[in-house]
Write an enzyme that holds these catalytic residues in place. Sequence first.
Site, PDB file in Angstrom:
ATOM      1  N   PHE A   1      33.897 -66.702 -19.593  1.00 48.13           N
ATOM      2  CA  PHE A   1      34.324 -67.359 -20.819  1.00 48.13           C
ATOM      3  C   PHE A   1      34.038 -68.855 -20.710  1.00 48.13           C
ATOM      4  O   PHE A   1      34.497 -69.509 -19.781  1.00 48.13           O
ATOM      5  CB  PHE A   1      35.806 -67.111 -21.091  1.00 48.13           C
ATOM      6  CG  PHE A   1      36.195 -67.529 -22.482  1.00 48.13           C
ATOM      7  CD1 PHE A   1      35.902 -66.712 -23.567  1.00 48.13           C
ATOM      8  CD2 PHE A   1      36.823 -68.740 -22.702  1.00 48.13           C
ATOM      9  CE1 PHE A   1      36.238 -67.093 -24.862  1.00 48.13           C
ATOM     10  CE2 PHE A   1      37.163 -69.135 -23.996  1.00 48.13           C
ATOM     11  CZ  PHE A   1      36.869 -68.310 -25.076  1.00 48.13           C
ATOM     12  N   VAL A   2      33.251 -69.365 -21.659  1.00 50.35           N
ATOM     13  CA  VAL A   2      32.882 -70.783 -21.616  1.00 50.35           C
ATOM     14  C   VAL A   2      33.465 -71.535 -22.808  1.00 50.35           C
ATOM     15  O   VAL A   2      33.741 -70.942 -23.847  1.00 50.35           O
ATOM     16  CB  VAL A   2      31.346 -70.974 -21.580  1.00 50.35           C
ATOM     17  CG1 VAL A   2      30.760 -70.473 -20.268  1.00 50.35           C
ATOM     18  CG2 VAL A   2      30.666 -70.289 -22.761  1.00 50.35           C
TER      19      VAL A   2
ATOM     20  N   ARG B   1      36.554 -77.921 -28.239  1.00 47.52           N
ATOM     21  CA  ARG B   1      35.324 -77.889 -29.042  1.00 47.52           C
ATOM     22  C   ARG B   1      34.551 -79.199 -28.913  1.00 47.52           C
ATOM     23  O   ARG B   1      33.331 -79.226 -29.031  1.00 47.52           O
ATOM     24  CB  ARG B   1      35.635 -77.633 -30.518  1.00 47.52           C
ATOM     25  CG  ARG B   1      36.176 -76.237 -30.798  1.00 47.52           C
ATOM     26  CD  ARG B   1      36.149 -75.967 -32.306  1.00 47.52           C
ATOM     27  NE  ARG B   1      36.976 -74.832 -32.676  1.00 47.52           N
ATOM     28  CZ  ARG B   1      36.577 -73.559 -32.669  1.00 47.52           C
ATOM     29  NH1 ARG B   1      35.356 -73.273 -32.268  1.00 47.52           N
ATOM     30  NH2 ARG B   1      37.380 -72.586 -33.037  1.00 47.52           N
TER      31      ARG B   1
ATOM     32  N   ASP C   1      35.576 -72.844 -28.187  1.00 44.56           N
ATOM     33  CA  ASP C   1      36.972 -73.202 -27.944  1.00 44.56           C
ATOM     34  C   ASP C   1      37.688 -72.199 -27.067  1.00 44.56           C
ATOM     35  O   ASP C   1      37.281 -71.050 -26.915  1.00 44.56           O
ATOM     36  CB  ASP C   1      37.736 -73.251 -29.269  1.00 44.56           C
ATOM     37  CG  ASP C   1      37.939 -71.845 -29.854  1.00 44.56           C
ATOM     38  OD1 ASP C   1      36.930 -71.129 -30.027  1.00 44.56           O
ATOM     39  OD2 ASP C   1      39.098 -71.456 -30.084  1.00 44.56           O
TER      40      ASP C   1
ATOM     41  N   GLU D   1      23.625 -69.695 -34.168  1.00 50.12           N
ATOM     42  CA  GLU D   1      24.801 -69.208 -33.434  1.00 50.12           C
ATOM     43  C   GLU D   1      25.041 -70.063 -32.201  1.00 50.12           C
ATOM     44  O   GLU D   1      24.105 -70.592 -31.604  1.00 50.12           O
ATOM     45  CB  GLU D   1      24.570 -67.755 -32.987  1.00 50.12           C
ATOM     46  CG  GLU D   1      25.095 -66.716 -33.955  1.00 50.12           C
ATOM     47  CD  GLU D   1      26.608 -66.538 -33.868  1.00 50.12           C
ATOM     48  OE1 GLU D   1      27.312 -67.431 -33.342  1.00 50.12           O
ATOM     49  OE2 GLU D   1      27.097 -65.498 -34.336  1.00 50.12           O
ATOM     50  N   ASP D   2      26.274 -70.185 -31.823  1.00 54.78           N
ATOM     51  CA  ASP D   2      26.630 -70.842 -30.572  1.00 54.78           C
ATOM     52  C   ASP D   2      26.383 -69.900 -29.396  1.00 54.78           C
ATOM     53  O   ASP D   2      25.753 -70.259 -28.416  1.00 54.78           O
ATOM     54  CB  ASP D   2      28.100 -71.288 -30.592  1.00 54.78           C
ATOM     55  CG  ASP D   2      29.039 -70.192 -31.095  1.00 54.78           C
ATOM     56  OD1 ASP D   2      28.576 -69.110 -31.528  1.00 54.78           O
ATOM     57  OD2 ASP D   2      30.265 -70.419 -31.073  1.00 54.78           O
TER      58      ASP D   2
ATOM     59  N   ASP E   1      27.476 -62.596 -27.431  1.00 53.87           N
ATOM     60  CA  ASP E   1      28.067 -61.881 -26.292  1.00 53.87           C
ATOM     61  C   ASP E   1      27.706 -60.406 -26.436  1.00 53.87           C
ATOM     62  O   ASP E   1      26.635 -59.981 -26.025  1.00 53.87           O
ATOM     63  CB  ASP E   1      29.574 -62.147 -26.283  1.00 53.87           C
ATOM     64  CG  ASP E   1      30.250 -61.630 -25.027  1.00 53.87           C
ATOM     65  OD1 ASP E   1      29.577 -60.975 -24.215  1.00 53.87           O
ATOM     66  OD2 ASP E   1      31.453 -61.877 -24.853  1.00 53.87           O
TER      67      ASP E   1
ATOM     68  N   LYS F   1      24.991 -64.187 -23.457  1.00 59.33           N
ATOM     69  CA  LYS F   1      25.582 -63.548 -22.276  1.00 59.33           C
ATOM     70  C   LYS F   1      24.898 -62.205 -22.035  1.00 59.33           C
ATOM     71  O   LYS F   1      24.373 -61.612 -22.965  1.00 59.33           O
ATOM     72  CB  LYS F   1      27.077 -63.324 -22.501  1.00 59.33           C
ATOM     73  CG  LYS F   1      27.910 -64.593 -22.451  1.00 59.33           C
ATOM     74  CD  LYS F   1      29.384 -64.225 -22.575  1.00 59.33           C
ATOM     75  CE  LYS F   1      30.272 -65.450 -22.526  1.00 59.33           C
ATOM     76  NZ  LYS F   1      31.700 -65.064 -22.721  1.00 59.33           N
TER      77      LYS F   1
ATOM     78  N   LYS G   1      33.360 -71.389 -36.298  1.00 60.26           N
ATOM     79  CA  LYS G   1      33.308 -72.826 -36.110  1.00 60.26           C
ATOM     80  C   LYS G   1      32.408 -73.189 -34.942  1.00 60.26           C
ATOM     81  O   LYS G   1      31.942 -74.310 -34.808  1.00 60.26           O
ATOM     82  CB  LYS G   1      34.718 -73.360 -35.797  1.00 60.26           C
ATOM     83  CG  LYS G   1      35.742 -73.099 -36.859  1.00 60.26           C
ATOM     84  CD  LYS G   1      37.132 -73.585 -36.378  1.00 60.26           C
ATOM     85  CE  LYS G   1      38.223 -73.128 -37.286  1.00 60.26           C
ATOM     86  NZ  LYS G   1      39.574 -73.400 -36.685  1.00 60.26           N
ATOM     87  N   GLY G   2      32.197 -72.209 -34.064  1.00 57.07           N
ATOM     88  CA  GLY G   2      31.554 -72.483 -32.775  1.00 57.07           C
ATOM     89  C   GLY G   2      30.186 -73.146 -32.853  1.00 57.07           C
ATOM     90  O   GLY G   2      29.832 -73.953 -32.006  1.00 57.07           O
TER      91      GLY G   2
HETATM   92  P1  XMP Z   1      30.060 -60.977 -29.863  1.00 60.58           P
HETATM   93  O1  XMP Z   1      30.655 -60.235 -28.724  1.00 60.58           O
HETATM   94  O2  XMP Z   1      30.377 -60.369 -31.195  1.00 60.58           O
HETATM   95  O3  XMP Z   1      30.815 -62.366 -29.808  1.00 60.58           O
HETATM   96  O4  XMP Z   1      28.575 -61.224 -29.675  1.00 60.58           O
HETATM   97  C1  XMP Z   1      30.294 -63.451 -30.451  1.00 60.58           C
HETATM   98  C2  XMP Z   1      31.379 -64.435 -30.776  1.00 60.58           C
HETATM   99  O5  XMP Z   1      32.426 -64.376 -29.818  1.00 60.58           O
HETATM  100  C3  XMP Z   1      32.814 -65.657 -29.422  1.00 60.58           C
HETATM  101  N1  XMP Z   1      32.557 -65.833 -27.981  1.00 60.58           N
HETATM  102  C4  XMP Z   1      32.985 -66.871 -27.252  1.00 60.58           C
HETATM  103  N2  XMP Z   1      33.694 -67.948 -27.605  1.00 60.58           N
HETATM  104  N3  XMP Z   1      33.595 -68.722 -25.367  1.00 60.58           N
HETATM  105  C5  XMP Z   1      33.999 -68.868 -26.652  1.00 60.58           C
HETATM  106  O6  XMP Z   1      34.639 -69.867 -26.952  1.00 60.58           O
HETATM  107  C6  XMP Z   1      32.886 -67.660 -24.931  1.00 60.58           C
HETATM  108  O7  XMP Z   1      32.541 -67.567 -23.749  1.00 60.58           O
HETATM  109  C7  XMP Z   1      32.570 -66.676 -25.933  1.00 60.58           C
HETATM  110  N4  XMP Z   1      31.868 -65.517 -25.898  1.00 60.58           N
HETATM  111  C8  XMP Z   1      31.896 -65.024 -27.149  1.00 60.58           C
HETATM  112  C9  XMP Z   1      32.033 -66.610 -30.279  1.00 60.58           C
HETATM  113  O8  XMP Z   1      32.777 -66.949 -31.416  1.00 60.58           O
HETATM  114  C10 XMP Z   1      30.829 -65.825 -30.725  1.00 60.58           C
HETATM  115  O9  XMP Z   1      30.302 -66.227 -31.977  1.00 60.58           O
HETATM  116 MG    MG Z   2      30.673 -68.010 -33.188  1.00 61.97          MG
END
Ligand code: XMP
Ligand code: MG
Length: 191
Positions: free
Chosen positions: A160-161, A173, A167, A107-108, A111, A139, A48-49
Amino acid sequence: MQDAWYDADIERVIVNEEQIQDKTDELAAQIAADYASVDHLLLICVLKGAVMFTADFARALGRQGIPVDLEFMAASSYGQGTTSSGVVRILKDLDRDVAGRHVLVVEDIVDSGLTLSWLLKYLESRSAASVEVVTLLRKPGAMRSAPPLKYVGFDIPTEFVVGYGLDYAERYREVPYVGVLKPEVYTRPKL
Ligand code: XMP
Ligand code: MG
């Protein structure tokens, strides 16, 4: 105007509304130039991000004269907490065939890159003509597993943002900027 309910929960703003808007326009201009010879683009919003970014980004591309189709996928690696489980689950699959299409995954945040690596393999196995990624946030953890990220909005610290689609336990959100929550929010009983 009344203060928004969430303002009191935010410790620090990481990226503000104006920065998001400017960066979205900048990325759209760059992508419009790169895809000038392409008929139209298929944007895949990773729910959803990425919903807020996709909505703004699609309109920014439209203003640049690039027609887009929108598709939605949901994949989850986080669950309810704030640390990556490394397990990717498809919660919603594509409705249409991507074979022969020029795909841009929206993508939002990236990480570790685990979710994205998995998603890119999945799309390539479905014979897309090309697959690139645009992410609003990245990140430093993304450096390690590093799927190729051609278009990146902002590099942010390993914190964590929330906001602009992101969310914590499905909340925040609708916050129009990206920020870090006050520590006390995490110790509060969940509503
Ligand atoms: P990876 O580690 O697979 O993670 O690259 C990607 C997904 O993890 C979530 N994500 C976050 N969601 N705040 C959030 O609300 C954050 O700081 C955060 N860091 C990672 C997100 O869904 C992303 O698509
Ligand atoms: Mg996401």
